[in-house]
Design a protein around this motif. Structure first.
Motif, PDB file in Angstrom:
ATOM      1  N   ILE A   1      -4.149  12.364  -8.261  1.00 24.96           N
ATOM      2  CA  ILE A   1      -3.626  12.464  -6.897  1.00 24.96           C
ATOM      3  C   ILE A   1      -2.758  11.241  -6.663  1.00 24.96           C
ATOM      4  CG2 ILE A   1      -5.473  11.213  -5.691  1.00 24.96           C
ATOM      5  CD1 ILE A   1      -5.361  13.481  -3.551  1.00 24.96           C
ATOM      6  N   ASN A   2      -1.817  11.336  -5.742  1.00 19.34           N
ATOM      7  CA  ASN A   2      -0.978  10.176  -5.425  1.00 19.34           C
ATOM      8  C   ASN A   2      -0.940   9.969  -3.922  1.00 19.34           C
ATOM      9  OD1 ASN A   2       0.801   8.099  -5.309  1.00 19.34           O
ATOM     10  ND2 ASN A   2       2.561   9.198  -6.127  1.00 19.34           N
ATOM     11  N   LEU A   3      -1.892   9.212  -3.425  1.00 17.44           N
ATOM     12  CA  LEU A   3      -1.964   8.932  -1.992  1.00 17.44           C
ATOM     13  C   LEU A   3      -0.873   7.968  -1.537  1.00 17.44           C
ATOM     14  CD1 LEU A   3      -5.838   8.521  -1.565  1.00 17.44           C
ATOM     15  CD2 LEU A   3      -4.447  10.566  -1.163  1.00 17.44           C
ATOM     16  N   SER A   4      -0.203   7.316  -2.487  1.00 16.83           N
ATOM     17  CA  SER A   4       0.803   6.314  -2.139  1.00 16.83           C
ATOM     18  C   SER A   4       2.213   6.888  -2.070  1.00 16.83           C
ATOM     19  CB  SER A   4       0.776   5.166  -3.156  1.00 16.83           C
ATOM     20  OG  SER A   4       1.215   5.606  -4.427  1.00 16.83           O
ATOM     21  N   VAL A   5       2.358   8.206  -2.219  1.00 15.32           N
ATOM     22  CA  VAL A   5       3.701   8.786  -2.323  1.00 15.32           C
ATOM     23  C   VAL A   5       4.532   8.521  -1.069  1.00 15.32           C
ATOM     24  CG1 VAL A   5       2.968  11.089  -1.519  1.00 15.32           C
ATOM     25  CG2 VAL A   5       4.984  10.852  -2.987  1.00 15.32           C
ATOM     26  N   ILE A   6       3.927   8.571   0.108  1.00 17.11           N
ATOM     27  CA  ILE A   6       4.681   8.359   1.342  1.00 17.11           C
ATOM     28  C   ILE A   6       4.955   6.875   1.577  1.00 17.11           C
ATOM     29  CG2 ILE A   6       4.584   8.595   3.860  1.00 17.11           C
ATOM     30  CD1 ILE A   6       3.029  11.221   3.357  1.00 17.11           C
ATOM     31  N   ALA A   7       3.968   6.029   1.329  1.00 20.10           N
ATOM     32  CA  ALA A   7       4.198   4.585   1.454  1.00 20.10           C
ATOM     33  C   ALA A   7       5.292   4.142   0.487  1.00 20.10           C
ATOM     34  CB  ALA A   7       2.902   3.820   1.186  1.00 20.10           C
ATOM     35  N   GLY A   8       5.277   4.690  -0.729  1.00 25.82           N
ATOM     36  CA  GLY A   8       6.307   4.364  -1.705  1.00 25.82           C
ATOM     37  C   GLY A   8       7.677   4.839  -1.258  1.00 25.82           C
ATOM     38  N   ALA A   9       7.737   6.037  -0.673  1.00 23.68           N
ATOM     39  CA  ALA A   9       9.011   6.552  -0.162  1.00 23.68           C
ATOM     40  C   ALA A   9       9.556   5.647   0.939  1.00 23.68           C
ATOM     41  CB  ALA A   9       8.817   7.973   0.366  1.00 23.68           C
ATOM     42  N   ASN A  10       8.681   5.167   1.820  1.00 21.75           N
ATOM     43  CA  ASN A  10       9.123   4.266   2.881  1.00 21.75           C
ATOM     44  C   ASN A  10       9.594   2.931   2.327  1.00 21.75           C
ATOM     45  OD1 ASN A  10       8.790   5.880   5.194  1.00 21.75           O
ATOM     46  ND2 ASN A  10       6.592   5.489   5.251  1.00 21.75           N
ATOM     47  N   ALA A  11       8.938   2.441   1.277  1.00 22.79           N
ATOM     48  CA  ALA A  11       9.381   1.193   0.651  1.00 22.79           C
ATOM     49  C   ALA A  11      10.792   1.347   0.085  1.00 22.79           C
ATOM     50  CB  ALA A  11       8.408   0.787  -0.458  1.00 22.79           C
ATOM     51  N   CYS A  12      11.035   2.493  -0.561  1.00 21.32           N
ATOM     52  CA  CYS A  12      12.379   2.757  -1.103  1.00 21.32           C
ATOM     53  C   CYS A  12      13.407   2.835   0.020  1.00 21.32           C
ATOM     54  CB  CYS A  12      12.376   4.063  -1.887  1.00 21.32           C
ATOM     55  SG  CYS A  12      11.389   4.053  -3.387  1.00 21.32           S
TER      56      CYS A  12
ATOM     57  N   LEU B   1       2.918  -4.346   2.931  1.00 21.94           N
ATOM     58  CA  LEU B   1       4.156  -5.080   2.633  1.00 21.94           C
ATOM     59  C   LEU B   1       5.335  -4.524   3.425  1.00 21.94           C
ATOM     60  CD1 LEU B   1       3.880  -5.545  -1.252  1.00 21.94           C
ATOM     61  CD2 LEU B   1       3.654  -7.308   0.520  1.00 21.94           C
ATOM     62  N   ASN B   2       5.372  -3.219   3.587  1.00 24.41           N
ATOM     63  CA  ASN B   2       6.460  -2.614   4.369  1.00 24.41           C
ATOM     64  C   ASN B   2       6.488  -3.165   5.792  1.00 24.41           C
ATOM     65  OD1 ASN B   2       7.222  -1.018   2.217  1.00 24.41           O
ATOM     66  ND2 ASN B   2       6.181   0.824   2.956  1.00 24.41           N
ATOM     67  N   ILE B   3       5.311  -3.250   6.395  1.00 24.03           N
ATOM     68  CA  ILE B   3       5.234  -3.757   7.775  1.00 24.03           C
ATOM     69  C   ILE B   3       5.479  -5.260   7.816  1.00 24.03           C
ATOM     70  CG2 ILE B   3       3.706  -4.064   9.759  1.00 24.03           C
ATOM     71  CD1 ILE B   3       2.322  -1.455   8.945  1.00 24.03           C
ATOM     72  N   LEU B   4       4.916  -5.985   6.836  1.00 21.07           N
ATOM     73  CA  LEU B   4       5.075  -7.437   6.806  1.00 21.07           C
ATOM     74  C   LEU B   4       6.526  -7.850   6.676  1.00 21.07           C
ATOM     75  CD1 LEU B   4       3.746 -10.276   6.576  1.00 21.07           C
ATOM     76  CD2 LEU B   4       3.678  -9.904   4.090  1.00 21.07           C
ATOM     77  N   LEU B   5       7.256  -7.191   5.780  1.00 18.75           N
ATOM     78  CA  LEU B   5       8.635  -7.595   5.501  1.00 18.75           C
ATOM     79  C   LEU B   5       9.620  -7.147   6.572  1.00 18.75           C
ATOM     80  CD1 LEU B   5       8.722  -6.886   1.647  1.00 18.75           C
ATOM     81  CD2 LEU B   5       8.489  -9.093   2.805  1.00 18.75           C
ATOM     82  N   THR B   6       9.249  -6.157   7.365  1.00 17.68           N
ATOM     83  CA  THR B   6      10.163  -5.661   8.401  1.00 17.68           C
ATOM     84  C   THR B   6       9.659  -5.914   9.811  1.00 17.68           C
ATOM     85  OG1 THR B   6       9.136  -3.461   8.412  1.00 17.68           O
ATOM     86  CG2 THR B   6      10.939  -3.825   6.853  1.00 17.68           C
TER      87      THR B   6
END
Length: 317
Positions: free
Chosen positions: A68-79, A140-145
């Motif tokens: 399973i890939n629970l990180s697919v959406i977080a990864g998409a947002n990082a990109c 990291l997405n929230i921290l950096l933005t």
């Protein structure tokens, strides 16, 4: 598993899904009349389906291996955040446009490689590995933005959601092309056959000479790349990027994969089934929306459907 056993159930599921599509269309034609068949409603469905579709494909291929890939959406947002930051900082500069695309691509590969390495080489279970990377990347997405929205993209990005070819939205055509290519990979390549074998019995696949570590790594990198594709479509649709976009899609990607005939334990599933399941879910969501049903109630309904479907599947087995 014989070829006949593998493909016959899939055909049965596809026939059932087609029947459901017809039944839903007839039901909403009586309850909603012409509003369900309006141009605006179809435009809404066609703009939402490609994003969910890309994410569901990324989820589905990992489930074929029993993962399973629970990180697919977080990864998409990082990109999307990385690409958005470069595009906004250097507008109307083709070389930076190419750099932005490359940055998103590299981030996707790194995220996929991290997930694959944790699962294949360290032995972390897929659900824990991707839960960990989802939490890490989301933080990291929230921290950096600082949770800010980055907006204002060039016309080339916006064309994905606004453009059409022969009356068909470009985003929908792009999704269908990716789904077709993924079908070819799964059905007609060594990697695809190895992926199905791993889902059926990983240990036996390893003993047969397949490097299961490399297959796992490739699957999670491919899943992350599909997330990168979803990131482009999200940027185009919203003309912005944000750390929290698409969080509600996670359940729907799993639901679409399971309803599409992908076995949560791996080894069986077809791309056409997943695509038809997405159409069913989008039709239902759109119809319920037009009927004034709360989106929260709709999400609760999806959760109930997922639990019921998995329970029935486990009871049969």
């Amino acid at each position: 598993m014989t070829t006949l056993n593998r493909f016959f159930p899939g055909d049965r599921i596809i026939r059932l899904q087609l029947l459901i599509i017809v039944a839903v269309a007839v039901l909403f034609s009586f309850t909603l009349g012409g509003s369900f068949y309006s141009v605006g409603n179809f435009q809404s469905i066609s703009s939402q389906l490609p994003i969910l579709g890309m994410l569901a494909l990324g989820m589905g291929i990992t489930m074929l291996t029993g993962g399973i890939n629970l990180s697919v959406i977080a990864g998409a947002n990082a990109c999307s955040l990385a690409m958005a930051a470069i595009l906004v900082a250097h507008p109307n500069q083709p070389e930076y446009f190419a750099l932005a695309m490359l940055a998103g691509l590299v981030i996707a590969v790194l995220i996929g490689a991290l997930n694959g390495a944790l699962i294949a080489y360290i032995g972390v279970s897929p659900i824990l590995a991707t839960l960990g990377t989802m939490t890490l990347i989301g933080g990291l997405n929230i921290l950096l933005t600082n949770g800010a929205v980055i907006s204002g993209f060039p016309a080339a990005i916006q064309y994905l959601s606004n453009g059409s070819l022969l009356g068909i939205p470009v985003a929908l055509l792009l999704f269908l092309l990716v789904a077709l290519l993924l079908w070819v990979l799964l059905e007609h390549t060594t990697l695809g056959r190895s992926l199905y074998l791993m889902g059926s019995n990983e240990q036996a696949t390893r003993f047969s000479g397949v490097n299961t570590h490399k297959v796992t790594l490739a699957v999670y990198v491919l899943s992350a790349l599909l997330g990168w594709g979803a990131a482009l479509l999200m940027m185009s649709k919203f003309n912005s990027a944000k750390a929290g976009y698409g969080d509600s899609y996670l359940l729907v990607t799993i639901l679409a994969s399971v309803l599409g005939g992908i076995n949560p334990d791996g080894g069986f599933g077809r791309i056409i089934g997943l695509v038809l399941a997405l159409i069913v879910l989008q039709m239902l969501e759109s119809g319920l929306n037009l009927m004034g049903v709360s989106s929260y109630l709709t999400m609760a309904l999806w959760g109930c459907v997922l639990i019921l479907f998995i329970a029935l599947q486990n009871r049969k087995s």
